[in-house]
Design a protein around this motif. Structure first.
Motif, short mmCIF file in Angstrom:
data_model
loop_
_atom_site.label_atom_id
_atom_site.label_comp_id
_atom_site.label_asym_id
_atom_site.label_seq_id
_atom_site.Cartn_x
_atom_site.Cartn_y
_atom_site.Cartn_z
N LYS A 178 39.05 35.90 52.65
CA LYS A 178 37.61 36.13 52.49
C LYS A 178 37.30 37.62 52.43
CE LYS A 178 33.65 34.03 52.92
NZ LYS A 178 33.09 33.27 51.81
N ILE A 179 37.92 38.40 53.30
CA ILE A 179 37.70 39.85 53.31
C ILE A 179 38.15 40.48 52.00
CG2 ILE A 179 38.45 42.02 54.40
CD1 ILE A 179 38.52 40.38 57.08
N ILE A 180 39.31 40.06 51.50
CA ILE A 180 39.83 40.59 50.24
C ILE A 180 38.90 40.24 49.08
CG2 ILE A 180 41.71 40.36 48.55
CD1 ILE A 180 43.61 39.98 51.00
N VAL A 181 38.48 38.99 49.01
CA VAL A 181 37.60 38.54 47.92
C VAL A 181 36.25 39.26 47.99
CG1 VAL A 181 36.30 36.55 47.08
CG2 VAL A 181 38.71 36.31 47.62
N THR A 182 35.72 39.43 49.21
CA THR A 182 34.43 40.11 49.37
C THR A 182 34.53 41.57 48.92
OG1 THR A 182 33.91 38.66 51.23
CG2 THR A 182 32.62 40.66 51.04
N LYS A 183 35.64 42.24 49.27
CA LYS A 183 35.83 43.64 48.83
C LYS A 183 35.92 43.73 47.31
CE LYS A 183 37.91 45.67 52.92
NZ LYS A 183 39.10 46.32 53.49
N LYS A 184 36.62 42.80 46.70
CA LYS A 184 36.73 42.79 45.22
C LYS A 184 35.37 42.55 44.59
CE LYS A 184 41.56 41.45 44.68
NZ LYS A 184 42.49 40.42 44.21
N GLU A 185 34.59 41.65 45.17
CA GLU A 185 33.26 41.36 44.64
C GLU A 185 32.37 42.60 44.74
OE1 GLU A 185 30.17 37.70 44.99
OE2 GLU A 185 30.54 38.81 46.84
N LYS A 186 32.42 43.28 45.90
CA LYS A 186 31.63 44.50 46.08
C LYS A 186 32.04 45.56 45.05
CE LYS A 186 30.50 44.08 50.97
NZ LYS A 186 30.76 44.61 52.32
N ALA A 187 33.35 45.68 44.81
CA ALA A 187 33.84 46.66 43.83
C ALA A 187 33.34 46.32 42.44
CB ALA A 187 35.37 46.70 43.87
N LEU A 188 33.33 45.04 42.08
CA LEU A 188 32.83 44.64 40.77
C LEU A 188 31.33 44.90 40.63
CD1 LEU A 188 34.73 41.24 40.22
CD2 LEU A 188 35.01 43.35 38.90
N ILE A 189 30.58 44.62 41.68
CA ILE A 189 29.14 44.87 41.65
C ILE A 189 28.87 46.37 41.50
CG2 ILE A 189 27.03 44.81 43.07
CD1 ILE A 189 28.08 42.11 44.20
N LYS A 190 29.63 47.17 42.24
CA LYS A 190 29.47 48.62 42.18
C LYS A 190 29.82 49.14 40.77
CE LYS A 190 30.83 52.87 44.48
NZ LYS A 190 31.69 53.51 45.48
N ALA A 191 30.90 48.60 40.21
CA ALA A 191 31.31 49.02 38.85
C ALA A 191 30.25 48.60 37.84
CB ALA A 191 32.65 48.40 38.50
N GLY A 192 29.63 47.44 38.01
CA GLY A 192 28.57 46.97 37.11
C GLY A 192 27.34 47.84 37.18
N LYS A 193 26.98 48.27 38.40
CA LYS A 193 25.81 49.14 38.58
C LYS A 193 26.05 50.51 37.94
CE LYS A 193 23.85 47.12 42.74
NZ LYS A 193 23.60 47.29 44.20
N GLU A 194 27.27 51.02 38.10
CA GLU A 194 27.61 52.33 37.53
C GLU A 194 27.62 52.27 36.00
OE1 GLU A 194 31.29 53.43 39.36
OE2 GLU A 194 30.33 53.95 41.25
N ALA A 195 28.06 51.13 35.46
CA ALA A 195 28.10 50.97 34.00
C ALA A 195 26.69 50.87 33.42
CB ALA A 195 28.91 49.75 33.63
N ALA A 196 25.76 50.29 34.22
CA ALA A 196 24.39 50.15 33.73
C ALA A 196 23.71 51.48 33.84
CB ALA A 196 23.64 49.12 34.56
#
Length: 196
Positions: A178-196
């Motif tokens: 769960k911790i690993i998946v949550t960190k990956k999800e946060k990283a994807l959200i952060k990458a999406g915000k930076e791309a926008a």
């Protein structure tokens, strides 16, 4: 990946509860054979009799342990329910309560299983070395009562308590996943915000 983890966390929370319930029912059956074969054979100093069997006292010796073991398994069931109350089985994101419930459940299950297994194996040794099986068989045949040398109820503790430990380890593994998946999800959200 996230859907698999969510499905696994739901399954493992119920498996932990089932394992605890199984340990509870095992604790209720632990003394079954000993009661059936040894209860009426215990030596009584105030009433000497040829029908008494040495070592039969193990039935009484195990009473306090068995009552405590049953109480411990009830606590394990409550810890499993606590996981469900904290919504550990359905939460997309874990909070402090989830971490606490998982820690209590994991540590409690493993500690209780190791403690119980050790005590049960000690009693198995006492049963095998202390009971006069020849005399027990003779008296049981004469009275028409139950006779067994089986150690089934002692031996099955390895499977039952092993299942409890396995469920607890999988619960802890779920937390790590769960911790690993949550960190990956946060990283994807952060990458999406930076791309926008």
């Amino acid at each position: 990946m996230y859907k698999k983890q969510m499905k696994f966390q739901k399954i493992i929370c119920y498996v932990v509860l089932i394992a605890s319930a199984l340990a509870f029912f095992y604790s209720l059956g632990l003394l079954t054979d000993l009661y059936d074969s040894l209860y009426s054979m215990m030596p009584d100093p105030s009433e000497p009799s040829l029908d008494r069997v040495a070592g039969a006292r193990i039935f009484y010796d195990m009473q306090d342990f068995n009552m405590l073991f049953t109480k411990v398994t009830i606590v394990l069931i409550l810890l499993g329910v606590f996981n469900l109350v904290m919504n550990t089985h359905t939460r997309r994101r874990y909070y402090i309560g989830n971490y606490v419930s998982i820690a209590l459940c994991t540590v409690g299950s493993i500690a209780a299983s190791i403690w119980a297994r050790g005590r049960i194996m000690d009693y198995k040794e006492q049963y095998l070395t202390g009971v006069d099986f020849e005399k027990l068989k003779t008296v049981a045949e004469r009275r028409g009562t139950y006779y067994t040398e089986s150690t089934f109820w002692f031996d099955v503790s390895g499977f039952v308590l092993g299942f409890v430990i396995l469920a607890a380890v999988l619960l802890a593994a779920n937390l790590i996943w769960k911790i690993i998946v949550t960190k990956k999800e946060k990283a994807l959200i952060k990458a999406g915000k930076e791309a926008a």
